[in-house]
Design a protein around this motif. Structure first.
Motif, short mmCIF file in Angstrom:
data_model
loop_
_atom_site.label_atom_id
_atom_site.label_comp_id
_atom_site.label_asym_id
_atom_site.label_seq_id
_atom_site.Cartn_x
_atom_site.Cartn_y
_atom_site.Cartn_z
N ASP A 49 7.11 -22.39 23.69
CA ASP A 49 8.27 -23.55 24.12
C ASP A 49 7.50 -24.91 24.32
O ASP A 49 7.81 -25.98 24.06
CB ASP A 49 8.75 -22.91 25.48
N PHE A 50 6.38 -24.82 25.20
CA PHE A 50 5.63 -26.23 25.48
C PHE A 50 5.42 -26.77 24.02
O PHE A 50 5.69 -28.03 23.78
CB PHE A 50 4.65 -26.04 26.14
N TYR A 51 4.40 -26.15 23.39
CA TYR A 51 4.10 -26.57 22.13
C TYR A 51 5.04 -27.12 20.97
O TYR A 51 4.99 -27.86 20.37
CB TYR A 51 2.98 -25.56 21.34
N ASP A 52 6.06 -26.02 20.99
CA ASP A 52 7.09 -26.45 19.88
C ASP A 52 7.78 -27.60 20.29
O ASP A 52 8.26 -28.46 19.31
CB ASP A 52 7.96 -25.27 19.69
N ARG A 53 8.29 -27.76 21.58
CA ARG A 53 9.15 -28.82 21.71
C ARG A 53 8.27 -30.24 21.91
O ARG A 53 8.78 -31.28 21.28
CB ARG A 53 9.69 -28.78 23.08
N THR A 54 6.93 -30.03 22.29
CA THR A 54 6.26 -31.26 22.35
C THR A 54 5.71 -31.76 21.03
O THR A 54 5.88 -32.90 20.71
CB THR A 54 4.76 -30.91 23.03
N MET A 55 5.70 -30.82 20.03
CA MET A 55 4.94 -31.39 18.64
C MET A 55 6.06 -31.73 17.91
O MET A 55 6.06 -32.63 16.93
CB MET A 55 4.11 -29.96 18.09
N SER A 56 7.13 -31.39 18.21
CA SER A 56 8.57 -31.66 17.50
C SER A 56 8.62 -33.27 17.74
O SER A 56 9.11 -34.22 17.07
CB SER A 56 9.86 -30.96 17.89
N ILE A 57 8.48 -33.63 19.00
CA ILE A 57 8.68 -35.07 19.38
C ILE A 57 7.52 -35.96 18.96
O ILE A 57 7.49 -36.74 18.36
CB ILE A 57 8.74 -35.11 20.99
N THR A 58 6.41 -35.22 19.09
CA THR A 58 5.06 -36.09 18.57
C THR A 58 5.16 -36.35 17.21
O THR A 58 4.40 -37.21 16.51
CB THR A 58 3.73 -35.44 19.05
N SER A 59 5.88 -35.24 16.51
CA SER A 59 5.76 -35.52 14.88
C SER A 59 6.68 -36.66 14.31
O SER A 59 6.45 -36.99 13.15
CB SER A 59 6.38 -33.99 14.06
N PHE A 60 7.39 -37.18 15.30
CA PHE A 60 8.07 -38.27 14.91
C PHE A 60 7.35 -39.33 14.35
O PHE A 60 7.30 -39.94 13.29
CB PHE A 60 9.06 -38.79 15.90
#
Lengths: 408, 408
Positions: B344-355
């Motif tokens: 949960d932490f990785y998927d949500r964080t990386m979805s934002i940082t991927s912008f």
């Protein structure tokens, strides 16, 4: 006619079948030996490097892209030692033969890739270019080649060299093949084509070149442009940069120091620890490289950045810049053993190649003419990230003179 | 208060005096341990890597830039293993202490650099960021940090990781210090300042975040913008990309596969040959990484390119995009041992940082607020190559609310 062996272009030959069908179906290609092929050792043009490293586990990403688009890989090609040269005479792996003028050098460092294409042994080949390592052998061997906008193609699996200015690019005998290959590597989408607005002739580069090269290229340009509806404007580097500037300054004050510092971080670091066998010529050059004072790095970095920004502001969509790829035809083999001849060739060539190097620009070299069989290349550069426009423009220029590359 | 030892931020401490005077005179800094310092072994967050490699001969180019601008280097900081993590818990080198919430993780992979700054042990620190490795620890530790436009800072002397998306950037407790440091690394020239035209709120990122994080950041933005004369517009990723798209797609379909393939070319190649000691958590992740099918690489590369182009067309000079840096406050230490929590932490964080990752955009994380002492970061991103505009805009936003970073 030269074959895979007699051309001297290859380090190893093999066949790697494509992964799937695509725009490169049926085409064969070769890979400069600083780009990883899985299960093979990458030599970097150095037997010591090859010996002290293990085989690659994975293909470089660019190789996977080509295999995924339907192309078949036929081998690894000779590179200059650590790719740190523009002449194509590798002390250890030999000198690939320039098929049009076998008594002359092929140019480097992507010598084997240019020769493999010039000899018709593969449909295309890939290489790398920082200070001219694709453009120079393309010009000297008389093939098409493109160095793209910096960093548009992944460098994963390409041996670390000078991270701020090395690029992956390609060679072909046919502008259409070159276009398909580059569009694959660049992940191009179909785009509305852009009209050619202004064609600049970079007078500094013509003035830097041998008179017969300049004259021949200007004549060729006149033929190319006869039916092109675009403004044709002679410019100097000072017009672009808005301050007194020469190509020599781009090279000597900005790009070469940056590349030298970066080379020390990558290859230099390894050489210091491993004391590998070095060719006499490379060893001599390396001693010069080691003397660069790293405390001055910020000056050259700032110049690179300033010149890049000014070039980026100046060059608009629809603009092209034309100039000789290399200021001479291919020098005779072994002639660069003479220091004065070598310095003249290197200094003039690198001053021209530093234009796109500093601008991070896409550039295509067109095999436009010959002088006593020795090929002469015309370079066409476009603005930063205007790779697709550059490819379509070069095709348009070539169509105008009914110059089919296959039958020229 | 934590010192150099008790903070857990440092791998080694030493003093390297500056080469000359400059805009960073009198400032001290620390360097993430994947960036070469001459005469020291670079660990890459892995004792095996450190053991099997020799000391660096040269400083990374970015370190030479800082020493040349007057700053003093005080040491090397802890990095996550091969920088392949966002949590900052290094099995071998320990977990640097998040000084504001010591029971929570600092975030990674530039954990030690963020903590060295958060503890006030140095004026600034440098690190690297591909999928958030600067932005995430900055947000979780409550410091300012900037990841610049991709490839604007030389990677020479930075260990090869994912060449198409890693960047060098910096942390500081003060936006002015951060600005000076970044302007040195970016070789910025003084430029006419650009007015902020449009401020976009990226709703996808707010929706991805915990409600209390989103709400707090929206409140903070309202305070920041109270006297700013600019259009404020809520947008979604689909508005930018012109097609149905989610941040999760950017991450899962495009950026993460590209980074995974490139990681296999660099670190993966070495791991396969050397069988180094790996932490249990890294070993588990690496097994997943190895299963990626390289034959599919072109699909993710094409998506990265398409999304980059569309973001570049959409974002104009004068535009800013605001969103939470990380969707949560720092998770509790050891909590990411639970797979569901970690995913949960990785998927949500990386979805934002991927912008910004996909857009190759410059992004600054501002320590904007706290939830029960745990810091929350607000990210401000600008268009490609608009780094100088971003820095001046963030300063302007902070001035508007009289928020001096030192006294907040």
């Amino acid at each position: 006619m030269y074959n895979f062996l007699s051309s001297g272009a290859f380090v190893e030959t093999f066949t790697i079948e494509p992964y799937s069908n695509g725009s490169l179906n049926g085409l064969t290609f070769a890979v400069k030996d600083n780009i990883d092929i899985a299960q093979y050792k990458t030599s970097y043009g150095s037997p010591s490097w090859q010996h002290k490293h293990k085989s690659a586990i994975y293909n470089a990403l660019c190789v996977d892209q080509l295999l995924g688009a339907g192309a078949t890989c036929l081998g690894k090609t000779v590179s200059d030692e650590f790719t740190y040269s523009l002449d194509g005479e590798n002390f250890f792996f030999g000198t690939p033969i320039n098929p049009k003028v076998p008594d002359r050098i092929p140019g480097g460092s992507s010598s084997g890739s240019a020769v493999a294409v010039a000899c018709g042994l593969v449909d295309f080949a890939i290489g790398t270019d920082s200070a001219g390592s694709i453009r120079v052998p393309a010009s000297l061997c008389g093939v098409y080649a493109m160095r793209p906008t910096m960093h548009r193609i992944s460098e994963a699996g390409v041996l670390p060299f000078v991270p701020s200015s090395s690029t992956v690019g390609a060679f072909a005998n046919d502008i259409n093949v070159l276009g398909y290959v580059m569009q694959t590597l660049l992940k191009s989408e179909s785009v509305v084509s852009q009209k050619i607005e202004t064609i600049y002739l970079l007078e500094d580069a013509f003035n830097t070149s041998d008179a017969e090269v300049s004259d021949l290229i200007k004549d060729s340009i006149n033929n190319l442009l006869v039916n092109i509806d675009a403004d044709v404007v002679s410019i100097t580097l000072s017009d672009i940069l808005g301050e007194e500037a020469t190509l020599d300054m781009l090279n000597v004050n900005a790009l070469r120091p940056l590349q030298t510092f970066e080379f020390l971080n990558t290859v230099g670091n390894w050489i210091e620890h491993e004391s590998p066998e070095l060719s006499p010529f490379f060893a001599m050059k390396y001693e010069t490289v080691r003397k660069f004072d790293r405390k001055s790095v910020s000056d050259s970095l700032r110049l690179c950045e300033r010149y890049f920004r000014r070039m980026s502001s100046f060059l608009k969509k629809g603009d092209l810049v034309l100039f000789p790829t290399v200021p001479t035809v291919a020098p005779l083999k072994h002639s660069l053993g003479d220091m004065e001849t070598a310095l003249d060739f290197y200094d003039r060539t690198m001053s021209i190649t530093s234009f796109s190097g500093i601008g991070r620009l896409p550039e295509i070299s067109i095999p436009i003419a010959n002088i006593d069989n020795a090929p002469v290349g015309l370079s066409v550069a476009a603005g930063f990230y205007q790779d697709e426009f550059l490819i379509s423009s070069v095709k348009q220029l070539l169509c105008e003179v009914m110059m089919s590359p296959q039958t020229k």
